[in-house]
Design an enzyme around this catalytic site. Structure first.
Site, short mmCIF file in Angstrom:
data_model
loop_
_atom_site.label_atom_id
_atom_site.label_comp_id
_atom_site.label_asym_id
_atom_site.label_seq_id
_atom_site.Cartn_x
_atom_site.Cartn_y
_atom_site.Cartn_z
N ASN A 16 16.40 51.59 51.68
CA ASN A 16 15.35 50.90 50.72
C ASN A 16 14.33 50.27 51.02
O ASN A 16 13.84 48.46 51.00
CB ASN A 16 16.72 49.95 50.58
CG ASN A 16 16.36 49.00 49.01
OD1 ASN A 16 15.90 49.67 48.26
ND2 ASN A 16 18.03 48.27 48.37
N HIS A 60 23.69 41.70 44.49
CA HIS A 60 24.24 42.50 44.69
C HIS A 60 25.35 42.57 43.50
O HIS A 60 25.96 43.34 43.49
CB HIS A 60 24.70 43.37 45.52
CG HIS A 60 23.78 44.06 46.48
ND1 HIS A 60 22.42 44.11 47.28
CD2 HIS A 60 23.39 45.64 46.28
CE1 HIS A 60 21.74 45.01 47.54
NE2 HIS A 60 22.38 45.68 47.04
#
Length: 469
Positions: free
Chosen positions: A322, A358
């Site tokens: 990522n 998140h």
């Protein structure tokens, strides 16, 4: 609300492949980036910039609507709000604050009303990517109004002296190969791409020679999809919380835990590789030339496979996995907290931001807590070894390198699986059951390190430390 498919073809195909219909639609959308890139290369590349913006806006919006129906208008609205903020407040610190607070608040409200106890594929997925993109634009526009000597080298490259137009905003945000699953890329990169800065050598309006590079990433993406599907035959989220897994022998459990971790990560990696291939085919990914004058197409690379597949410490996972999101957090969160004067506080704040970004599930916070304590432990171990002459000589021995490499690779393989348990299982009762199935090994190793192991090691090694001459 989602778009209905009367024929039921998607439902039948998703059942055949053993995936949910939203997941299958998302995968098809990622593949769609390739024919769209070919159409852009043939008919639109190098043409009027506004025409290109409209192409990206139209195709990206259609793909978003196909996946999420009218919920995609959440993204339309937040882009418009951010544009209006920059229009009214210009490149001020207040514009950054308003953009940050508004988009993060909208994200969290969305999580509150739409999240379940499972991994959700809904409009929040593209919006969480969009949040970072919009905040990044506000920061870059703010940096464009600061004295250049006050900017870091990265900020100098990304700073926007001129406010993006509304078509640039929507084109950048709805870019069809990166809208739904990423990768992140800056407004500056998008502007250079549309203006022809990445065109074929010696031209200003011909698409670059990047088809081969795109096909390589596409092939790797397909390979990882296949490996992911194979691993699903042996491990799953439900298996990690099952009594069957908990009662198997410890060696099998540790290896299966590592295998499950790889399977979980390959789900993301396969999507990123396929999406990156689409971005390369468009010509967005240009990253200069290497020392031999060969063009590099890794400008939006989100996974460094060679590093990832050969990790011997967790910091290498962070460097390789990522990549664009980690770079974004480093650029817009970690470095902006330099005034705190403590890198551990800045790192902890950056990880807290990632957890909040998140969602609300406790598993996200536990996962990023483990990332912090694991990195802390690894740095501490290196410090202890480096400060002790006997240990330094022992671990630098040529005869020890191969077994050490094997041990460290097994360590990262197994405990990456451990670290992902809360991230994937989300709710406390599920990941705590999985922790128990894995003998709470990560807690015993990492959480106890600063409390028990490090003080004991330092006590027994203090007399062996290398003394200054």
């Amino acid at each position: 609300m989602s778009v209905e498919i009367p024929s039921g073809i998607l439902a039948n195909l998703s059942g055949l492949l053993g995936v949910t219909e939203p997941a299958l639609k998302l995968l098809i959308t990622v593949f769609t980036g390739y024919p769209l890139a070919l159409a852009h290369r043939k008919y639109i590349y190098g043409k009027d910039e506004n025409l290109q913006h409209l192409f990206f806006i139209t195709t990206g919006f259609i793909l978003g609507y196909w996946n999420y129906g009218t919920d995609i208008f959440h993204c339309v609205f937040t882009i418009l709000f951010t544009y209006c903020t920059l229009l009214i407040l210009n490149g001020s610190a207040l514009s950054v604050a308003v953009t940050f607070v508004f988009n993060m608040s909208y994200l969290l409200i969305g999580y509150y009303y739409s999240s379940t106890n499972d991994y959700d594929i809904n409009w929040m997925m593209p919006y969480c990517i969009l949040v970072l993109r919009l905040i990044g634009i506000a920061y870059d526009y703010y940096d464009g109004h600061q004295p250049i000597e006050n900017l870091s080298s990265d900020s100098k490259q990304l700073a926007l002296e001129k406010r993006p137009t509304i078509l640039e905003m929507y084109g950048h945000c709805f870019f069809p190969a990166a809208f739904l699953v990423g990768p992140q890329f800056s407004m500056k990169r998008y502007q250079k791409f549309v203006s022809g800065k990445y065109s074929k050598k010696g031209t200003t309006n011909e698409p670059p020679d990047c088809i081969h590079a795109a096909l390589k990433r596409f092939a790797l993406g397909v390979l990882y999809v296949i490996v992911f599907q194979i691993l699903k035959l042996f491990v799953s989220d439900e298996y990690m919380v099952s009594d069957e897994f908990g009662t198997s022998n410890i060696l099998s459990r540790m290896l299966l835990l590592g295998m499950w971790g790889r399977q979980t990560l390959y789900k993301y990696i396969s999507c990123w590789l396929l999406s990156e291939g689409g971005c390369i085919l468009f010509g967005l990914s240009y990253n200069g030339e290497d020392e031999n004058g060969v063009e590099k197409w890794n400008g939006v690379e989100n996974i460094k496979l060679t590093v990832f597949e050969n990790t011997t410490e967790f910091s290498q996972y962070i460097q390789s996995f990522n990549v664009n999101t980690n770079h974004w957090v480093g650029q817009y969160v970690y470095k902006r907290l330099k005034f705190l004067g403590n890198r551990y506080i800045s790192q902890l704040a950056a990880l807290l931001f990632l957890a909040v970004w998140h969602g609300f599930h406790s598993g996200y916070y536990v996962c990023f807590f483990f990332e912090f304590v694991i990195i802390y432990m690894e740095r501490d171990v290196k410090s202890i070894v480096k400060s002790n002459e006997s240990l330094s000589k022992f671990f630098s021995s040529d005869h020890l390198q191969l077994p050490l490499q094997i041990i460290l690779r097994l360590y990262t393989f197994v405990f990456m699986g451990w670290s992902l348990l809360p991230f994937a299982l989300l709710s406390f009762d599920r990941y705590w059951k999985a922790f128990g199935n894995a003998n709470y090994s990560g807690i015993i190793l990492f959480v106890m390190w600063p409390i028990v192991y490090a003080p004991i090691l330092r006590y027994f090694l203090k007399d062996n430390r290398t003394k200054p001459e």
